[in-house]
Design an enzyme around this catalytic site. Structure first.
Site, PDB file in Angstrom:
ATOM      1  CG  HIS A  26      -9.239  -3.229  -6.590  1.00 27.33           C
ATOM      2  ND1 HIS A  26      -9.140  -2.340  -5.537  1.00 27.33           N
ATOM      3  CD2 HIS A  26      -9.938  -2.596  -7.567  1.00 27.33           C
ATOM      4  CE1 HIS A  26      -9.751  -1.206  -5.879  1.00 27.33           C
ATOM      5  NE2 HIS A  26     -10.235  -1.336  -7.096  1.00 27.33           N
ATOM      6  CB  SER A  32      -2.610  -2.939  -0.447  1.00 23.09           C
ATOM      7  OG  SER A  32      -3.990  -2.687  -0.563  1.00 23.09           O
ATOM      8  CG  ASP A  56      -6.742  -3.412  -2.202  1.00 16.57           C
ATOM      9  OD1 ASP A  56      -7.667  -3.333  -3.032  1.00 16.57           O
ATOM     10  OD2 ASP A  56      -5.578  -3.080  -2.437  1.00 16.57           O
TER      11      ASP A  56
END
Length: 665
Positions: free
Chosen positions: A203, A254, A201
């Protein structure tokens, strides 16, 4: 779910606010316990349940709960006797001003009264000797009362927001005194917290905001960045002797990675708290899927504003045990409620769901042959062309400021903060546009396609590819179909040639260097601002390209004339759903899009192992043109669809379950 206009319940008592407020609070208190999900009520006409006078509480509950035959008459009699006091109720009751400083601060926090907060905070500072002791003592005690009342349904969110405003004003008053003690407090430290966005991930806006908030509260932050493996997280935690680990993630894979980290912490005999946060996380998922794998505290942190309270409770010698016990009890109840809720849902078999699919006519009236077919690459898109397409409301949400733009700028509570943030954003955006600090790129493609069952078979010059769609299986009302995205494409046996489009866009080129520049200058605010603006520009580019496809490339809406508000409201024909979102939660579909469009080759956006897009400010999805195409939520799917999906995808059932775990029933 159930919602209600609560003020209607008390309408006959208009003019007698004392009775009305009691009715509202009693109705909400009991309604929530019997399935009320949302109540619409004027926040200024609410009383704290525990503070309703005993006589009035009994009378109101007799009416609301229909406990006795003369309940109505008794309440009317009380209301009539108290008309005079009702008329005088605007007169302030200041008897609370005679109580102890601790009680006064608690009262002000619970009631949201800011009139005396400066003088009371100063009195507490003098009494407690240090500003930090005021925050950790009476102010936190008052906020704990607020939290308890809110958690038990006796106080409601609008009141909590007002309480937070009182707390902020108290802390703001103490700030100069805290600054004077900065060197002393900095040397002591409140604790060490490791933060990381999990493997796969990319972000980290929310995580960065949490880090800044915790750092401002004297916690030492070790931020490992993005795409961090479980091994690195845990090895660093040991080497740095951290007090807590915080995991963040945006995409649904995630969630499984967070479960893996929890299992590893258990296997390696960790005993420190694990904090869970990010857009796809929830208290339910944390309680049901993560906490059972780790015997030590696992807590979902809803947003940055809650992080300080959660961490301070977990690391406090005095509060830790009670907080952990309370949280565990809450999560156990969440699991019980979750199981009961799941068992209460009615599921169709996949066969029956397909028999109830959405059906439409497909003909030359609703299928437009694209003006341009195949792949098109769009480089050097001017950023100033994207600015008018920005939807600003999610920008403020990323900073945890709730409200719709532009009304949020005049909001009573967050308006000033929102206006200042918007001003800073405009200045940063202008700098990005003028100096071309970010670059925007896009690739689109439109191809002949037909549906075969729940698959969409796409014809390309190199052969056929399939988009695999998932179908709703929850029992619907009699007239409501069970949707799959394939329903919006003409079936292969209709003898009608249909089309589908797909796209990938990115405005994150240059973002990483710009962020590093600000971070090197210790300017976290500007670094986060850049990331938030890059995300908004990416969504604006998706909107910009969709309009270009509708009006030019595909050309099925050449006479479209919509302003930005219309675009935000999706008043155009067609949809552009994205893998990983409610209608198509399967991230594996991105691989097919990347293959069809040669995304990495054409614009340089790559997919991580967990299928997150990098650079981060990127959006991808499909284009559906059918006039009746619409967005929908898939909801939960059954075991039969999981098995069928694995077969169609050509993967094992276990691997299919890993990718679809958030939607499995």
């Amino acid at each position: 779910m159930v919602s209600g206009g609560v003020s209607n319940v008390s309408f006959s008592f208009r003019g007698n606010n004392r009775v009305r407020e009691a009715i509202h609070s009693v109705f909400l208190y009991h309604g929530i316990r019997h399935g009320l999900d949302m109540g619409i009520v004027n926040p200024s006409q609410l009383e704290v349940y525990d503070e309703i006078p005993k006589e009035l509480l009994e009378l109101v509950e007799d009416v609301v709960l229909n406990r006795r035959s003369d309940a109505t008459e008794r309440l009317l009699e009380f209301a009539d006797k108290n008309k005079e006091s009702a008329k005088k109720e605007n007169k302030q009751d200041l008897t609370w001003r005679t109580e102890s400083i601790e009680n006064r601060l608690a009262h002000a926090l619970v009631k949201g009264i800011i009139d005396y907060i400066d003088e009371d905070t100063e009195e507490a500072r003098v009494k407690y000797g240090r500003p930090l002791h005021v925050i950790e003592g009476p102010l936190m005690a008052g906020m704990s009362i607020v939290g308890d009342l809110f958690g038990s349904g006796k106080m409601f969110l609008p009141q909590v927001v007002k309480s937070a405003r009182v707390m902020k004003k108290a802390v703001a008053y103490l700030q100069p005194f805290l600054e004077a003690e900065k060197e002393q407090s900095a040397s002591q430290g409140a604790g060490k917290v490791l933060l990381a966005t999990v493997k796969g991930d990319v972000h980290d806006i929310g995580k960065n905001i949490v880090g800044v908030v915790l750092a401002c509260n004297n916690y030492e932050i070790i931020d490992l960045g993005v795409m961090v493996s479980a091994d690195k997280i845990l090895e660093t935690a040991i080497a740095e002797n951290v007090d807590a680990i915080g995991l963040s993630g945006l995409i649904t894979p995630s969630l499984d990675e967070m479960i893996h980290v929890a299992k590893e912490m258990q296997r390696r005999k960790f005993n420190i708290p694990l904090l869970i946060g990010g857009a796809t996380t929830s208290r339910v998922h944390t309680a049901v899927k993560i906490e059972p794998h780790y015997e030590h505290p696992v807590v979902h942190v809803l947003d940055a504003s809650r992080a300080v309270t959660v961490v301070s409770h977990l690391l406090s010698q005095d509060q830790r045990a009670d907080y952990i016990a309370t949280t565990r009890a809450e999560y156990e109840q969440v699991r019980i409620n979750y199981t009961a809720h799941q068992n209460a849902k009615s599921m169709l078999s996949l066969t029956d769901a397909r028999a109830n699919q959405f059906r439409s006519e497909f003909n030359t009236d609703n299928i437009k042959t694209p003006k341009q077919q195949g792949v098109q690459v769009h480089h050097e898109i001017a950023l100033n062309e994207l600015v008018p397409f920005i939807d600003w409301t999610p920008f403020f949400q990323s900073w945890e400021l709730a409200g719709k733009f532009p009304a949020i700028l005049k909001d009573e509570i967050v308006g000033e903060q929102a206006s200042n943030l918007y001003k800073d954003a405009q200045q940063m955006l202008q700098q990005i546009v003028d100096q071309k600090l970010l670059q925007a790129k896009a690739v689109t493609g439109i191809f002949p396609a037909n549906a075969e069952g729940d698959d969409i078979v796409v014809k390309t010059p190199h052969g056929e590819e399939s988009f695999i769609t998932l179908r709703q299986q929850l029992q619907k009302a009699v007239t409501q179909p069970n949707f799959a995205l394939a329903d919006f494409i003409a079936p292969s046996d209709s003898n009608v040639q249909d089309y589908i489009g797909c796209f990938a866009v990115c405005t994150g080129f240059g973002q990483e260097d710009l962020v590093k520049k600000f971070e090197a200058d210790h300017d976290d605010y500007s670094a986060i601002l850049v990331k938030a603006l890059a995300d908004r520009l990416a969504e604006a580019l998706a909107e910009y390209m969709h309009r270009k496809v509708r009006t030019e490339i595909w050309g099925y809406a050449t006479d479209e004339s919509l302003n930005n508000d219309d675009l935000i409201a999706e008043k155009y024909q067609g949809i552009r759903p994205a893998p990983g979102y409610p209608a198509c939660p399967d991230h594996l579909e991105k691989k097919t899009i990347w293959k069809l469009l040669e995304v990495e080759k054409n614009i340089g956006v790559i997919l991580t192992d967990s299928l997150a897009m990098y650079p981060t400010a990127a959006v991808s999805g499909y284009y559906f043109a059918h006039p009746q195409s619409k967005y929908f939520g898939l909801g939960k799917i059954g075991e039969d669809q999981l098995t069928d999906y694995a077969r169609r995808r050509g993967i094992s059932r276990d691997e299919a379950a890993r990718w679809l775990s958030p939607v499995l029933f």
